[in-house]
Scaffold this motif. Structure first.
Motif, short mmCIF file in Angstrom:
data_model
loop_
_atom_site.label_atom_id
_atom_site.label_comp_id
_atom_site.label_asym_id
_atom_site.label_seq_id
_atom_site.Cartn_x
_atom_site.Cartn_y
_atom_site.Cartn_z
N ILE A 88 0.63 -1.37 0.10
CA ILE A 88 0.29 -0.21 0.84
C ILE A 88 1.41 1.48 -0.47
O ILE A 88 2.21 0.96 0.12
CB ILE A 88 -0.90 -0.36 1.03
CG1 ILE A 88 -0.09 -0.12 2.40
CG2 ILE A 88 -1.96 -0.92 1.00
CD1 ILE A 88 -1.15 0.53 4.49
N GLY A 89 0.24 2.35 -0.67
CA GLY A 89 1.46 3.58 -0.13
C GLY A 89 0.76 4.05 1.10
O GLY A 89 -0.05 3.65 1.73
N THR A 90 2.10 5.25 1.58
CA THR A 90 1.73 5.48 2.62
C THR A 90 1.02 6.87 2.78
O THR A 90 0.10 6.84 3.79
CB THR A 90 2.58 6.75 2.93
OG1 THR A 90 2.88 7.76 1.35
CG2 THR A 90 4.46 5.83 3.09
N ASP A 91 -0.11 6.73 1.16
CA ASP A 91 -1.61 7.98 1.36
C ASP A 91 -2.32 6.75 1.45
O ASP A 91 -4.04 7.04 1.11
CB ASP A 91 -1.05 8.19 0.27
CG ASP A 91 -1.22 7.56 -1.09
OD1 ASP A 91 -1.25 6.62 -1.26
OD2 ASP A 91 -1.87 8.39 -2.48
N GLY A 92 -2.24 5.25 1.60
CA GLY A 92 -2.87 4.34 1.97
C GLY A 92 -3.84 3.44 0.70
O GLY A 92 -4.25 2.40 0.64
N ALA A 93 -2.93 4.34 -0.56
CA ALA A 93 -2.88 3.84 -2.60
C ALA A 93 -3.29 2.22 -1.76
O ALA A 93 -1.83 1.94 -1.80
CB ALA A 93 -2.69 3.86 -3.38
#
Length: 305
Positions: A88-93
C-alpha cells in the motif's frame, strides 16, 4: 513526551536484563534525528496521512516500511485470513496483493524488513507467532525477498520457513523485529499484566526447515500489552507499540538487551480502534501505524519519512 501521562508511564517502566547479556562497541544514539533533538521531543505529534483503500486489509496486524521503494508500506492481516502480503502507499493506495505459494498461516501477527542471504537485497520477515491459547510447541518465521510493488501483485514461491522454540513453551507474542545490522530476530511477548519478555535469535542459527532456540534477553515492565515492534533501518532506534502507547529506545549498543535496559521514552500515540501495527520510516524520522478495521487511517508520528 510533554504530557503528564506519558511521563508517568515512562517512569513506571522497569527492565531486567539477564546476567549473561554483555556490552560491546557503542553505536551513536539515534543518529538519524536532527542534531540536538531528543527522541521524545521529536516523536511528539500524530497526523493521519491517508486511508487504506485495499478492501481485503480489514485485520491489519503487521506492517513494514519499504526501504527500497519510496512511500510503500507492506501489510498483512491477522489469523484466519489468506497467506498474503499487501503493498500500500503511505497515502493508503492499494498497490498490489502477493500470495505466498504453499503457505497456510496459523496466526500471523507482525512483519519486519531486514537483511538476508543475498547481500544488498531486502527481505520481508513474517511472524506466525500468535499463541493466545498457549498450545504451540513452536512458532514460525517466514522469509521472502521483498517483492516489486510496481508489478501490481502476484504469487511468491520459494518461501523460507524457520521454526522458533522458546525456552518455555506457550508464549503468546505479536511483536517481531529484525536487526538491520546483523539480521538477528527479536520477538516480544504479549501479556495482559504488562510484563513483556524479549526473545532473541542470531541470524547465523536460522536454518530453513529447521528449529532455532530463542534466548530471553530482557524483561520489560511497561504496564501495557505489546502488539508490534520495529527497528529503524540504520539500527539506531527500537520502537514498540501498545494499543494506546508507543515506546521508543535509542539503540546505543549492538546488544539489543543492553539498549532495552534503558528507560524508554513515550512517543505520541494515534487514536486508533485497535492499533496493532507499527513501522519506522526508512529515514528514521517517522513512525507509521495502522489499526484493524475497514479502511483505517495511515497515521504518521512526527515528520514525514
Amino acid at each position: 513526551c510533554d504530557t503528564a501521562s506519558s511521563t508517568d508511564s515512562t517512569e513506571a517502566a522497569t527492565v531486567t536484563v539477564p546476567a549473561e547479556t554483555t556490552t560491546s562497541t557503542s553505536l551513536p544514539p539515534v543518529a538519524s534525528l536532527p542534531p540536538g533533538t531528543t527522541t521524545c521531543a521529536f516523536f511528539g505529534q500524530t497526523e493521519a496521512i491517508g486511508v487504506v483503500a485495499e478492501p481485503e486489509l480489514t485485520e491489519t496486524s503487521g506492517i513494514a516500511a519499504s526501504r527500497r521503494h519510496a512511500d510503500v508500506i507492506w501489510a498483512h492481516n491477522d489469523s484466519g485470513n489468506e497467506a498474503a502480503v499487501y503493498a500500500i502507499g503511505t497515502d493508503g493506495a492499494a498497490l498490489g496483493k502477493f500470495g505466498l505459494d504453499g503457505v497456510i498461516g496459523l496466526d500471523w501477527e507482525d512483519m519486519a524488513m531486514g537483511p538476508g542471504p543475498v547481500a544488498g537485497t531486502d527481505y520481508l520477515y513474517i511472524g506466525d507467532i500468535g499463541d493466545n491459547l498457549s498450545f504451540r510447541p513452536e512458532v514460525i518465521l517466514l522469509r521472502i525477498a521483498e517483492p516489486d510493488p510496481t508489478t501490481g501483485g502476484g504469487t511468491i514461491g520459494g518461501v523460507e520457513r524457520f521454526g522458533l522454540v522458546y525456552p518455555t513453551p506457550g508464549v503468546d507474542a505479536e511483536a517481531l523485529a529484525v536487526d538491520p545490522i546483523t539480521g538477528d530476530i527479536m520477538i516480544v511477548s504479549k501479556d495482559p499484566t504488562g510484563l513483556a519478555v524479549v526473545y532473541w535469535a542470531p541470524a547465523e542459527e536460522l536454518t530453513a526447515g529447521g528449529l532455532t532456540a530463542l534466548r530471553q534477553i530482557a524483561t520489560l515492565d511497561l504496564g501495557a500489552e505489546v502488539g508490534a515492534a520495529d527497528i529503524s533501518a540504520s539500527g539506531d532506534m527500537i520502537a514498540l507499540r501498545g494499543y494506546r502507547e508507543v515506546w521508543v529506545w535509542p539503540r546505543f549498543d549492538p546488544d539489543l538487551g543492553v539498549s532495552l535496559a534503558a528507560t524508554p521514552c513515550m512517543a505520541a500515540s494515534p487514536e486508533e480502534v485497535q492499533g496493532e501495527a507499527i513501522t519506522v520510516g526508512p529515514s528514521g524520522l517517522g513512525l507509521y501505524t495502522i489499526s484493524e478495521g475497514s479502511n483505517p487511517a495511515v497515521n504518521l508520528v512526527s515528520g514525514r519519512s
